[in-house]
Design a protein around this motif. Sequence first.
Motif, PDB file in Angstrom:
ATOM      1  N   ILE A 177       0.837  -1.197   0.000  1.00 46.80           N
ATOM      2  CA  ILE A 177       0.000   0.000   0.000  1.00 46.80           C
ATOM      3  C   ILE A 177       0.877   1.253   0.000  1.00 46.80           C
ATOM      4  O   ILE A 177       1.776   1.401   0.821  1.00 46.80           O
ATOM      5  CB  ILE A 177      -0.936   0.018   1.226  1.00 46.80           C
ATOM      6  N   HIS A 178       0.625   2.123  -0.970  1.00 45.03           N
ATOM      7  CA  HIS A 178       1.240   3.453  -1.018  1.00 45.03           C
ATOM      8  C   HIS A 178       0.103   4.457  -0.897  1.00 45.03           C
ATOM      9  O   HIS A 178      -1.059   4.072  -0.767  1.00 45.03           O
ATOM     10  CB  HIS A 178       1.992   3.657  -2.327  1.00 45.03           C
ATOM     11  N   ASP A 179       0.436   5.746  -0.959  1.00 52.21           N
ATOM     12  CA  ASP A 179      -0.641   6.740  -0.923  1.00 52.21           C
ATOM     13  C   ASP A 179      -0.232   7.935  -1.777  1.00 52.21           C
ATOM     14  O   ASP A 179       0.786   8.562  -1.535  1.00 52.21           O
ATOM     15  CB  ASP A 179      -0.903   7.172   0.515  1.00 52.21           C
ATOM     16  N   VAL A 212       3.836  13.265  -2.896  1.00 53.71           N
ATOM     17  CA  VAL A 212       4.419  12.559  -1.765  1.00 53.71           C
ATOM     18  C   VAL A 212       3.740  11.206  -1.612  1.00 53.71           C
ATOM     19  O   VAL A 212       2.542  11.083  -1.863  1.00 53.71           O
ATOM     20  CB  VAL A 212       4.185  13.378  -0.462  1.00 53.71           C
ATOM     21  N   CYS A 213       4.497  10.193  -1.173  1.00 44.30           N
ATOM     22  CA  CYS A 213       3.865   8.940  -0.767  1.00 44.30           C
ATOM     23  C   CYS A 213       3.513   9.107   0.711  1.00 44.30           C
ATOM     24  O   CYS A 213       4.375   9.404   1.525  1.00 44.30           O
ATOM     25  CB  CYS A 213       4.784   7.748  -0.961  1.00 44.30           C
ATOM     26  N   ALA A 214       2.231   8.935   1.043  1.00 43.02           N
ATOM     27  CA  ALA A 214       1.780   9.209   2.409  1.00 43.02           C
ATOM     28  C   ALA A 214       1.440   7.933   3.161  1.00 43.02           C
ATOM     29  O   ALA A 214       0.620   7.941   4.068  1.00 43.02           O
ATOM     30  CB  ALA A 214       0.591  10.160   2.385  1.00 43.02           C
ATOM     31  N   GLU A 215       2.041   6.813   2.759  1.00 41.19           N
ATOM     32  CA  GLU A 215       1.802   5.567   3.492  1.00 41.19           C
ATOM     33  C   GLU A 215       3.144   4.867   3.610  1.00 41.19           C
ATOM     34  O   GLU A 215       3.798   4.612   2.601  1.00 41.19           O
ATOM     35  CB  GLU A 215       0.806   4.706   2.703  1.00 41.19           C
ATOM     36  N   LEU A 216       3.548   4.584   4.851  1.00 44.36           N
ATOM     37  CA  LEU A 216       4.840   3.937   5.069  1.00 44.36           C
ATOM     38  C   LEU A 216       4.875   2.627   4.285  1.00 44.36           C
ATOM     39  O   LEU A 216       4.082   1.728   4.536  1.00 44.36           O
ATOM     40  CB  LEU A 216       5.047   3.678   6.558  1.00 44.36           C
ATOM     41  N   CYS A 217       5.791   2.540   3.288  1.00 46.28           N
ATOM     42  CA  CYS A 217       5.730   1.412   2.361  1.00 46.28           C
ATOM     43  C   CYS A 217       7.034   0.647   2.267  1.00 46.28           C
ATOM     44  O   CYS A 217       7.183  -0.226   1.433  1.00 46.28           O
ATOM     45  CB  CYS A 217       5.312   1.916   0.982  1.00 46.28           C
ATOM     46  N   GLY A 218       7.987   0.976   3.132  1.00 46.22           N
ATOM     47  CA  GLY A 218       9.255   0.249   3.095  1.00 46.22           C
ATOM     48  C   GLY A 218      10.417   1.200   3.254  1.00 46.22           C
ATOM     49  O   GLY A 218      10.233   2.384   3.513  1.00 46.22           O
ATOM     50  N   GLY A 220      12.420   2.634   1.229  1.00 46.93           N
ATOM     51  CA  GLY A 220      12.567   3.779   0.331  1.00 46.93           C
ATOM     52  C   GLY A 220      11.380   4.721   0.360  1.00 46.93           C
ATOM     53  O   GLY A 220      11.266   5.609  -0.488  1.00 46.93           O
ATOM     54  N   HIS A 221      10.483   4.566   1.344  1.00 47.53           N
ATOM     55  CA  HIS A 221       9.264   5.379   1.436  1.00 47.53           C
ATOM     56  C   HIS A 221       9.532   6.877   1.289  1.00 47.53           C
ATOM     57  O   HIS A 221       8.871   7.578   0.527  1.00 47.53           O
ATOM     58  CB  HIS A 221       8.565   5.075   2.766  1.00 47.53           C
ATOM     59  N   SER A 222      10.567   7.345   2.008  1.00 41.38           N
ATOM     60  CA  SER A 222      10.829   8.789   1.999  1.00 41.38           C
ATOM     61  C   SER A 222      11.375   9.259   0.655  1.00 41.38           C
ATOM     62  O   SER A 222      11.414  10.452   0.383  1.00 41.38           O
ATOM     63  CB  SER A 222      11.806   9.152   3.109  1.00 41.38           C
ATOM     64  N   LEU A 223      11.808   8.308  -0.188  1.00 43.73           N
ATOM     65  CA  LEU A 223      12.343   8.699  -1.500  1.00 43.73           C
ATOM     66  C   LEU A 223      11.238   8.753  -2.548  1.00 43.73           C
ATOM     67  O   LEU A 223      11.450   9.157  -3.678  1.00 43.73           O
ATOM     68  CB  LEU A 223      13.386   7.680  -1.964  1.00 43.73           C
ATOM     69  N   MET A 224      10.031   8.294  -2.170  1.00 44.27           N
ATOM     70  CA  MET A 224       8.946   8.208  -3.140  1.00 44.27           C
ATOM     71  C   MET A 224       8.312   9.570  -3.360  1.00 44.27           C
ATOM     72  O   MET A 224       7.161   9.790  -3.036  1.00 44.27           O
ATOM     73  CB  MET A 224       7.905   7.210  -2.640  1.00 44.27           C
ATOM     74  N   ARG A 225       9.125  10.462  -3.892  1.00 41.21           N
ATOM     75  CA  ARG A 225       8.667  11.832  -4.109  1.00 41.21           C
ATOM     76  C   ARG A 225       8.757  12.160  -5.584  1.00 41.21           C
ATOM     77  O   ARG A 225       9.532  11.565  -6.310  1.00 41.21           O
ATOM     78  CB  ARG A 225       9.518  12.801  -3.306  1.00 41.21           C
TER      79      ARG A 225
HETATM   80 CU1  CUA Z   1       5.285   4.335  -1.184  1.00 38.42          CU
HETATM   81 CU2  CUA Z   1       5.515   5.190   1.026  1.00 38.42          CU
END
Ligand code: CUA
Length: 347
Positions: A177-179, A212-218, A220-225
């Motif tokens: 799940i991403h957001d 922004v990805c607003a769901e902790l997804c792993g 690299g979550h913070s790089l999902m911009r």
């Molecule tokens: Cu994709 Cu957080």
Amino acid sequence: MSEESRRQERVPVVQMVVVGVIVSALGVAAGLLIEWFPEQGSTQARTVDTVWDVLIWVSVPIFVLVMTFVLFSVWRFRMRPGEENLDGPAIHGNTKLEVYWTALPAIILVALCSYSYVELKKIEESKPAEMRIKVTGQQFAWTFEYPQAGGKPIASTQLYLPVGKPVRFIVRSPDVIHDFWVPAFRMKVDAVPGIDTSYRVTPRREGSYPVVCAELCGLGHSLMRNRANVVSPSKFASWIAEQKAPAQTAVGGAPDAKQLFTEGNGTAQACGSCHTLADAGTTATTGPDLGKVLKGEDAAAIREQIVKPSAELTPGFEDLMPKDFDGTLSVEELDVLVKYLQKVAAS
Ligand code: CUA
């Protein structure tokens, strides 16, 4: 003054109402003056911000009213020396008061819910001639697919939107799940494996807004911009035309290795978004430093690590690398990348 009479003294209602009104006015003013959100990038953002302002108008005075009574009571009815073992006076309830404090909040809540519902319907309304864009959230990048009338859809890692054109994002995920969140649009929705989710926006001014990805997804979550680039319709048309043109090649015909490494090719994620490589000037740490781990490797081994990243993992790193470089990089791009990595890792 006896205990009983002191405890049953009248509360100074008028003074408290005056204090409440003054503090409410200050609270509401502060609530409306603070810039809570980024600029309004979509027409929906204006609706959302208005709902927010209405909530401030209604909730601040109620908060102040409750707090005024609580603080006054804490001070006025505090325990004094000698009262340690005394019970308070027996209270038998007050029917009138109880009816008020049940009915009023109920009325306010129903009114606010109805108002929000009407505004939500407005935001979700479908618009004529709306453009559909498929958004895929995948560990750890976004891709966007623009359907083309009578042709193959255009896929890109960049998001371009024409200003003033209603858009519907269809959001998907092949892994976790991403957001998909664009704060300037005030809209977000989860990308859930197995189902399509969606929302609508109409970008109202040109600009480049963070995605922004607003769901902790792993890891690299913070790089999902990413950026949502809202441009004029003519600029959008020429960007689409550019995407339709054959893959970009540097002067001389061959793809530029360093550019491929730092920016990707529009479909394949850039190596540099996860890996450090001194020669390319990248410093990401999701994956290992390629200058170190590829040192001394031959071309075949490097190619293997790109197209079959799970086969041999560097200790201390997880199996996060995209598994589709075989398809997202052309044969030529893969060759150029392998040669480049072999050269710079050896030096
Ligand atoms: Cu994709 Cu957080």
